[in-house]
Design a protein around this motif. Structure first.
Motif, PDB file in Angstrom:
ATOM      1  N   GLN A 153       0.661  -0.948  -0.002  1.00 38.23           N
ATOM      2  CA  GLN A 153       0.226   0.272   0.175  1.00 38.23           C
ATOM      3  C   GLN A 153       0.907   1.131  -0.183  1.00 38.23           C
ATOM      4  OE1 GLN A 153      -2.720   0.643   2.993  1.00 38.23           O
ATOM      5  NE2 GLN A 153      -4.472   1.760   2.391  1.00 38.23           N
ATOM      6  N   THR A 154       1.552   1.206   0.792  1.00 41.78           N
ATOM      7  CA  THR A 154       2.602   2.375   0.805  1.00 41.78           C
ATOM      8  C   THR A 154       3.759   2.259   0.079  1.00 41.78           C
ATOM      9  OG1 THR A 154       3.836   1.762   2.311  1.00 41.78           O
ATOM     10  CG2 THR A 154       1.708   2.751   3.463  1.00 41.78           C
ATOM     11  N   SER A 201       1.667   4.329  -3.293  1.00 39.91           N
ATOM     12  CA  SER A 201       1.491   5.736  -2.403  1.00 39.91           C
ATOM     13  C   SER A 201       3.013   6.221  -3.084  1.00 39.91           C
ATOM     14  CB  SER A 201       0.967   5.915  -1.526  1.00 39.91           C
ATOM     15  OG  SER A 201      -0.379   4.847  -0.576  1.00 39.91           O
ATOM     16  N   TYR A 210      -5.556  12.183   5.596  1.00 40.64           N
ATOM     17  CA  TYR A 210      -6.228  10.989   6.678  1.00 40.64           C
ATOM     18  C   TYR A 210      -6.605  11.780   7.735  1.00 40.64           C
ATOM     19  CZ  TYR A 210      -6.842   6.180   9.321  1.00 40.64           C
ATOM     20  OH  TYR A 210      -7.154   5.672  10.002  1.00 40.64           O
ATOM     21  N   SER A 263       7.955   4.130   4.378  1.00 41.06           N
ATOM     22  CA  SER A 263       7.115   5.179   3.081  1.00 41.06           C
ATOM     23  C   SER A 263       5.961   5.470   3.086  1.00 41.06           C
ATOM     24  CB  SER A 263       6.764   3.624   2.053  1.00 41.06           C
ATOM     25  OG  SER A 263       8.051   3.033   1.678  1.00 41.06           O
ATOM     26  N   GLY A 264       5.104   5.211   3.449  1.00 37.60           N
ATOM     27  CA  GLY A 264       3.584   5.969   3.824  1.00 37.60           C
ATOM     28  C   GLY A 264       4.099   7.681   4.592  1.00 37.60           C
ATOM     29  N   THR A 265       5.099   7.373   5.774  1.00 32.43           N
ATOM     30  CA  THR A 265       5.772   9.187   5.538  1.00 32.43           C
ATOM     31  C   THR A 265       6.337   9.722   4.551  1.00 32.43           C
ATOM     32  OG1 THR A 265       5.822   8.282   7.963  1.00 32.43           O
ATOM     33  CG2 THR A 265       6.923  10.600   7.523  1.00 32.43           C
ATOM     34  N   GLY A 325       3.233  10.785   2.502  1.00 31.16           N
ATOM     35  CA  GLY A 325       2.436  12.244   2.466  1.00 31.16           C
ATOM     36  C   GLY A 325       3.669  13.458   3.439  1.00 31.16           C
TER      37      GLY A 325
END
Length: 223
Positions: free
Chosen positions: A55-56, A59, A114, A189-191, A194
Motif C-alpha cells: 500500500q505505501t 503510494s 487522513y 514509505s507512507g511517511t 505524505g
C-alpha cells in the motif's frame, strides 16, 4: 475513450502477485487507478512479509510520478536493503508556516489525507485516525518552531527537524529505534509519501491533493 491498462505479475516473497494500473483522461489531468493483489494489512503491521509494504510502496511511487510530471523534486525512495531510514526535502515556504502545518491537527489531516490528532507538547498524543481512534503515539521531544519526535512503539521514533535555507525550509526526517532486523518499511514509505503532499500543500497556489476517494479501488489523480 477507453482506459489504458497495464497489468503485470511479479513474484514477491514466494507468491506471484498482480498489479493493474489504469489511466483515464480527466480534462487536463489523468486519473490513475491502481489495484494490487495479495495485500494483507496484518502483514503491513507485523512486517512478517515484504508484501505488507504494497500500500505505501505504491503510494510513494505514485507521489513520485506526480512530482516528476509536475517538475518538482523527487521524494526519497525506500532502500529495502538498508535500515538507514532518513530523508530530506526542500520546501519553498517560510519555516513558521511549515512548522504550523506539521503540528496543527487540521492542516496535517488535510495534506496527509487522513485524520491526525496532534497535541504539540512533550507527553502529548499523536493519533493517526484522530483522538477517538483508540491508539495514539506519544510526543517525546519538542523544540517549538523547529523539531518534534514521536514514539510509535515497535516501529520506532519518527523525528523531523526544520531549518531555514535561502528563504526556503529544509525538512529532515528520520526513523530510529526500531528492530533493525525488521525495519518498518511500510510505515516509512507512507511517511515519505505524505511529505510529498506536504510539499505540494505549500508550493501550489490552488492546492488539491492527488488522492481521490476510493471508487472502489484506490484512484489517484496525476496531472
Amino acid at each position: 475513450m477507453k482506459s489504458r491498462i497495464l497489468r503485470f505479475a511479479w513474484l514477491l516473497d514466494g507468491v506471484e502477485t498482480t498489479t493493474e494500473i489504469a489511466l483515464e483522461p480527466e480534462g487536463e489531468s489523468t486519473i490513475l487507478t491502481l489495484s494490487q493483489s495479495h495485500f494483507d494489512f496484518a502483514e503491513a503491521m507485523s512486517g512478517s512479509s515484504i508484501r505488507g509494504v504494497f500500500q505505501t510502496y505504491w503510494s510513494l511511487a505514485i507521489a513520485n510520478l506526480a512530482a516528476h510530471l509536475e517538475g518538482r523534486q523527487l521524494l526519497p525512495r525506500t532502500d529495502f536493503t538498508s535500515a538507514d531510514l532518513r530523508g530530506e526535502l526542500l520546501i519553498a515556504a517560510p519555516l513558521p508556516k511549515v512548522y504550523e502545518s506539521l503540528t496543527d491537527s487540521e492542516q496535517a489531516s488535510a495534506w496527509f489525507g487522513y485524520p491526525i490528532g496532534i497535541e504539540p507538547w512533550v507527553g502529548g498524543r499523536y493519533a493517526m485516525g484522530g483522538f477517538e481512534a483508540g491508539y495514539a503515539a506519544k510526543v517525546i521531544d519538542l523544540d517549538p518552531g523547529r523539531r518534534m519526535s514521536v514514539d510509535w512503539g515497535p516501529t520506532g521514533v519518527t523525528t523531523w527537524e526544520l531549518a531555514e535555507s535561502e528563504g526556503k525550509t529544509k525538512l529532515t526526517f528520520v526513523q530510529s529505534g526500531f528492530d533493525e532486523q525488521n525495519p518498518p518499511y511500510a510505515a516509512w514509505s507512507g511517511t515519505v509519501a505524505g511529505f510529498g503532499e506536504l510539499v505540494r500543500y505549500h508550493q501550489m497556489p490552488d492546492w488539491q491533493p492527488i488522492w481521490l476517494p476510493e471508487e472502489p479501488a484506490t484512484a489517484d489523480a496525476v496531472g
